[in-house]
Motif scaffolding. Structure first.
Motif, short mmCIF file in Angstrom:
data_model
loop_
_atom_site.label_atom_id
_atom_site.label_comp_id
_atom_site.label_asym_id
_atom_site.label_seq_id
_atom_site.Cartn_x
_atom_site.Cartn_y
_atom_site.Cartn_z
N UNK A 546 0.81 -1.22 0.00
CA UNK A 546 0.00 0.00 0.00
C UNK A 546 0.85 1.27 0.00
N UNK A 547 2.03 1.20 0.63
CA UNK A 547 2.84 2.41 0.76
C UNK A 547 4.33 2.08 0.74
N UNK A 548 4.85 1.61 -0.41
CA UNK A 548 6.28 1.27 -0.49
C UNK A 548 7.14 2.52 -0.32
N UNK A 549 8.26 2.37 0.39
CA UNK A 549 9.11 3.53 0.67
C UNK A 549 10.24 3.70 -0.35
N UNK A 550 10.86 2.60 -0.74
CA UNK A 550 12.00 2.70 -1.66
C UNK A 550 11.50 2.83 -3.09
N UNK A 551 12.19 3.62 -3.90
CA UNK A 551 11.73 3.85 -5.27
C UNK A 551 11.76 2.57 -6.11
N UNK A 552 12.66 1.64 -5.79
CA UNK A 552 12.68 0.38 -6.54
C UNK A 552 11.46 -0.48 -6.19
N UNK A 553 11.07 -0.47 -4.91
CA UNK A 553 9.85 -1.18 -4.51
C UNK A 553 8.65 -0.60 -5.24
N UNK A 554 8.59 0.71 -5.33
CA UNK A 554 7.50 1.37 -6.05
C UNK A 554 7.50 0.95 -7.52
#
Length: 569
Positions: A546-554
């Motif tokens: 719901x709310x990934x922090x790292x840009x790669x996770x996003x």
């Protein structure tokens, strides 16, 4: 004009027990620039159709009836020599297992150049340049250098890219892709599917994609044909088939697709298939062999697994001079914990270090640096074989390919009994056999499976054998390395439900490695995201999705197939 047309196709496999009809009265067509998806369970006849089109049916298989046309010209009745000229030049093929398509003794350059020279009017230098350009097109970094390497020097995802490059090198009119992205992680899959779509649009190439991955179907196909036990049960535009299917089998198949948008307690099953029910019996843990004697003598209250500053290096260039040796860092400074009774997921691209971490925890690899604590004991400091065996009993692995991890020369009884005998967990041969039959019954195979060999089972059944063998030591910790990536969606649902039930009943702790993000969401309590050997983010599953922090996770979540056409289950 229709590019590829299959009319009234019937394929038979004669044997001493009679004739098995693999495909019956199937009609399909592919138009220029169009992608046709062919879906269905293992044994539905999908790959058989693809093999028949290019004249690669395995003996004693035969086309008993039907016709195949390429741009209006009949090709099924051509001579073997004419079919060989057709393959590669006019019809390209992408197989599921890249290792079967690549020669391990030849460089990638030699294999590509050989195919290019065979089909295109180019000289050696032009063919070599085209080979490099093709590797660049399919997203292989540093293609000038990698083209000189051998298949074993590539990861599974990279090898599949090479196979796709081989299929494209002669600029064919039609490409038949048999499970082209099964072994690929979500980011590589997205790039390959984008390449496929671009190719079809720009080159006006027609493509038939054979797959059990509904995310691939939703992302790339224009039309879908649904196969069930050799019959075409439904065919139409992708949006119609995924959003409002008519046939009950299609409806049931789509309902079993793991949901990417929310977590469910259980995976829906493909109820249309007679054997799809949850065959596993409920477990009375207190009175069952699996629930007994699982006290390993410690009362440690912290995390069961604690990984601290973990590094793994592989030697890539040896030298008698230490200063000239070259190393590749597969895992760099990994830190995470897995609490008792928790399922911890690891996701990331091929080569990100996921499986390397699993192999270090299980003791198959020795870390270059760092510590791995199991119930408070640092496994990297253990020096005696007796103590290693004590911890090996407590952790077991379930691998991606069950067939390669099962001894084909042994009966299932002996395969599952092996760890029981090794660790001395039964007092007699009769007790061992009773335990094995009980385990097989518990994982949904029935006790009669004990007397059969691995080749007598389907992929999903073989994975159940692997699970039974893993449970045979009554472990506390299971490492599941891509346990369902090669399975049909319905079989995947059954296996994942089985793992969920076992985890709940036995209080198992799991490390679950997968490139399938919807599966990770359904299975895991926490997730770690890896890239280039580094653990970039660790979070509770729902928080990550719901709310990934790292840009790669996003980035990974953006690439995840959304299946927006599919009706909510």
């Amino acid at each position: 004009m229709t590019l590829l047309e299959v009319k009234d196709l019937r394929i038979e496999f004669p044997s001493r027990r009679g004739t098995m009809v693999a495909v019956d009265k199937v009609n399909l067509h592919v138009n220029p620039g169009e992608v046709l998806g062919v879906v269905g369970e293992s044994g539905a006849g999908k790959s058989t159709i693809g093999n028949a089109v290019i004249g690669l049916l395995e003996p004693p298989g035969r086309m008993a009836a039907g016709e195949v046309y390429l741009q209006g010209e009949r090709i099924d009745n051509l001579s073997d020599n004419a079919k060989r000229k057709l393959r590669g030049k006019r019809i390209g093929m992408i197989f599921q297992d890249p290792l079967t398509s690549l020669d391990p003794l030849q460089t990638i350059e030699k294999q590509l150049v050989e195919t290019i020279l065979l089909h295109l009017d180019l000289n050696e230098n032009e063919a070599q340049q085209r080979a490099v350009d093709l590797l660049r097109q399919v997203g292989i970094p540093d293609p000038d250098h990698r083209v000189k390497q051998y298949p074993h020097q590539f990861s599974g995802g990279m090898r599949q890219r090479v196979v796709i490059a081989l299929a494209l090198c002669a600029e064919p009119e039609v490409i038949i892709a048999d499970e082209p992205t099964t072994a690929l992680d979500v980011s590589i899959q997205a790039q390959i599917l984008e390449l496929i779509k671009k190719l079809c649009i720009e080159k006006n190439v027609g493509m038939m994609i054979i797959t059990h991955d509904m995310g691939v179907i939703a992302d790339v196909t224009d039309r879908v044909a649904v196969m069930y036990r050799g019959n075409l049960v439904e065919e139409g535009p992708t949006a119609k088939i995924l959003g409002d299917p008519d046939h009950p089998y299609t409806q049931s198949l789509i309902s079993a697709v793991p949901r990417p948008d929310k977590r469910l307690d259980r995976f829906p099953l493909v109820e249309y298939i007679e054997s799809a029910g949850d065959a596993k019996k409920s477990l009375d843990v207190a009175n069952h062999w699996l629930g007994q004697a699982r006290d390993f003598g410690d009362h440690y209250t912290g995390p069961l697994i604690h990984v601290e500053n973990l590094y793994m290096r592989f030697l890539t260039k040896n030298s008698m001079f230490k200063s000239k040796r070259e190393y590749f860092d597969a895992v760099k400074d990994a830190n995470f914990e897995i609490n008792s009774g928790e399922i911890f997921g690891l996701v990331g691209e091929s080569g990100s270090g996921k499986s390397t971490i699993a192999r270090m925890i299980s003791g198959l690899y020795t870390p270059a640096e760092g510590s791995i604590y199991f119930a408070g004991t640092d496994l990297t400091q253990i020096t005696t074989e007796k103590k290693r065996d004590y911890f090996r009993r407590q952790m077991q692995m379930i691998f991606q390919d069950p067939f390669s991890s099962l001894n084909p020369r042994k009966k299932v009884l002996d395969i599952v009994a092996e760890p029981i005998r090794f660790h001395g967990l039964a007092s007699s041969r009769a007790e061992t056999e009773t335990i094995v039959r009980d385990l097989l019954d518990h994982v949904g195979l029935g006790d009669k499976a004990a007397l059969k060999y691995p080749h007598e089972f389907s992929g999903g059944q073989r994975q159940r054998i692997s699970i039974a063998r893993a449970l045979a030591t009554r472990p506390r910790f299971l490492i599941c390395d891509e346990p369902t990536s090669a399975l049909d969606v319905s079989i995947q649902a059954q296996i994942l439900n089985l793992l969920k039930d076992l985890q709940a009943e036995l209080g198992l702790t799991m490390l679950f490695i997968s490139h399938d993000l919807p599966v990770i969401r359904q299975m895991c309590d926490k997730v770690g995201v890896m890239r280039h050997g580094q653990l970039l983010e660790v979070a509770d599953t729902e928080q990550l999705f719901e709310n990934p922090q790292h840009e790669y996770s996003q980035h990974l979540l953006e690439l995840m197939p959304k299946l927006s056409n599919v009706k909510a289950a």
